[in-house]
Design a protein around this motif. Structure first.
Motif: not given
Length: 293
Positions: A109-123
Motif C-alpha cells: 500500500a502507499g507510494t513508498k516502496r519498502r517491501a523487498s525480494l531477494h534471491v540468494v544461494q547458500g546459507e
C-alpha cells in the motif's frame, strides 16, 4: 512492520499451499522490489518448494541447491493467495508467483516502496540478510539478560532492535511492555533481575498467545486484514481508550512515523511521558500525572 505472529501465520498458510509444489512462473511487476541480481529470479522456475522458514521478519522459501527466495514485507507489504484462473491482480501488486496450486501475490500500500525480494544461494548468503537478533521464543533467562543489557537503551528501542531480538516491532513491543508493567523509556541496564524475568515472560506469552489467536482466526483460509492494529490489543493503537487493567486512558508518544502506546497508571507510576511535539506546545499546561487529566 509485520511482526512475528503475523509472519508465523503467513508461513502456516503458505506451507499448506506451496510446500512440495512447483513454482511455475515468476512475475516482477515493479523492478524496485527486486534487490538482487544473481542468481536470477527465473532460476527458481520449475522447482518445487522444499521448505519455508522465518528469518527475523522475513519469509523465506527454500529450493534445491540452497536457493532461497526471501521476502521482507516491511510496513505495508501483504501477501494474497489467488486462484490460478484469476486474471487480474490486487491493487499495488509488486510480485506474482504462479504455483501449480494457485497464485501468491505481494502487494504494498502507499507510494513508498519498502517491501523487498531477494534471491540468494547458500546459507552464508541467507545469513547476511539476518540482522542477528535472537529467537525470543526459544531464549533462556541468561541469554535474554545478556542480549538486553548488551547496550544501554530504552526498553522500547531494545525490544524493536533486530540486532538484539528477532521479530518484535512497534505493535507487539507496546503489548509486551504493558503486560510486564514496565515503562517504555526505562533503561535496559537499570532493570532488576525480577523485572527482566517479568519482561521475558511477557515477551514469550504475548507473542505465543497472539500467534495462536491469529492462527485460530485464519483457520484453513489465507490470512486477511493483516494489520498492526488488532482488536483486543491492550494499548497499541488504543490512545484515549480505557486500559483493560485499570481503566485509565491509554497514552502515547508520537515520533517520526511511529508511536508508543502505554498506560501511565500500570507502567509509569502515573507519570505521563513527554510527547516531543505536544509537551513543547503546551509547556506548563502539559499534564505531568494521569490524575491531572
Amino acid at each position: 512492520m509485520t511482526e512475528l505472529p503475523d509472519i508465523e501465520v503467513y508461513l502456516d498458510a503458505l506451507r499448506k499451499r506451496t510446500h512440495g509444489k512447483t513454482l511455475e512462473r515468476t512475475q516482477i511487476l515493479n523492478p524496485f522490489v527486486l534487490r538482487s541480481v544473481i542468481p536470477p529470479v527465473q532460476a527458481l522456475e520449475g522447482q518445487a518448494v522444499q521448505g519455508l522458514r522465518r528469518v527475523g521478519k522475513r519469509v523465506v522459501f527454500e529450493f534445491r541447491e540452497e536457493l532461497f527466495l526471501v521476502f521482507h514485507l516491511m510496513i505495508a507489504g501483504r501477501f494474497h493467495w489467488l486462484d490460478r484462473t484469476k486474471k487480474t491482480h490486487p491493487r499495488g501488486a509488486l510480485v506474482v508467483l504462479d504455483f501449480e496450486t494457485g497464485k501468491l501475490v505481494l502487494t504494498e500500500a502507499g507510494t513508498k516502496r519498502r517491501a523487498s525480494l531477494h534471491v540468494v544461494q547458500g546459507e552464508h548468503a541467507l545469513n547476511r540478510l539476518d540482522a542477528g537478533g535472537r529467537d525470543v521464543l526459544a531464549m533462556d533467562f541468561p541469554t535474554f539478560k545478556a542480549q538486553l543489557q548488551r547496550e544501554n537503551h530504552t526498553l522500547k528501542r531494545a525490544l524493536t532492535d533486530p540486532r538484539l531480538f528477532s521479530g518484535i516491532g512497534n505493535a507487539y513491543s507496546d503489548e509486551i511492555l504493558h503486560a510486564a508493567k514496565l515503562s517504555p523509556i526505562s533503561l535496559t541496564r537499570d532493570l532488576s533481575a525480577e523485572q527482566m524475568m517479568s519482561l521475558l515472560t511477557a515477551i514469550q506469552k504475548t507473542l505465543a498467545n497472539w500467534t495462536q489467536r491469529l492462527l485460530n482466526e485464519a483457520g484453513e483460509g489465507f490470512p486477511q486484514h493483516v494489520t498492526a492494529f488488532r482488536e483486543g490489543m491492550a494499548v497499541h493503537g488504543c490512545f484515549g481508550k480505557p486500559c483493560p487493567v485499570c481503566a485509565a486512558p491509554v497514552q502515547r508518544i508520537v515520533y517520526s512515523e511511529n508511536e508508543t502506546n502505554y498506560c501511565a497508571r500500570c507502567q509509569t507510576g502515573g507519570k505521563i511521558l513527554a510527547d516531543r511535539a505536544l509537551s513543547r506546545l503546551l509547556k506548563k499546561s502539559w499534564p505531568r500525572n494521569i490524575d491531572d487529566l
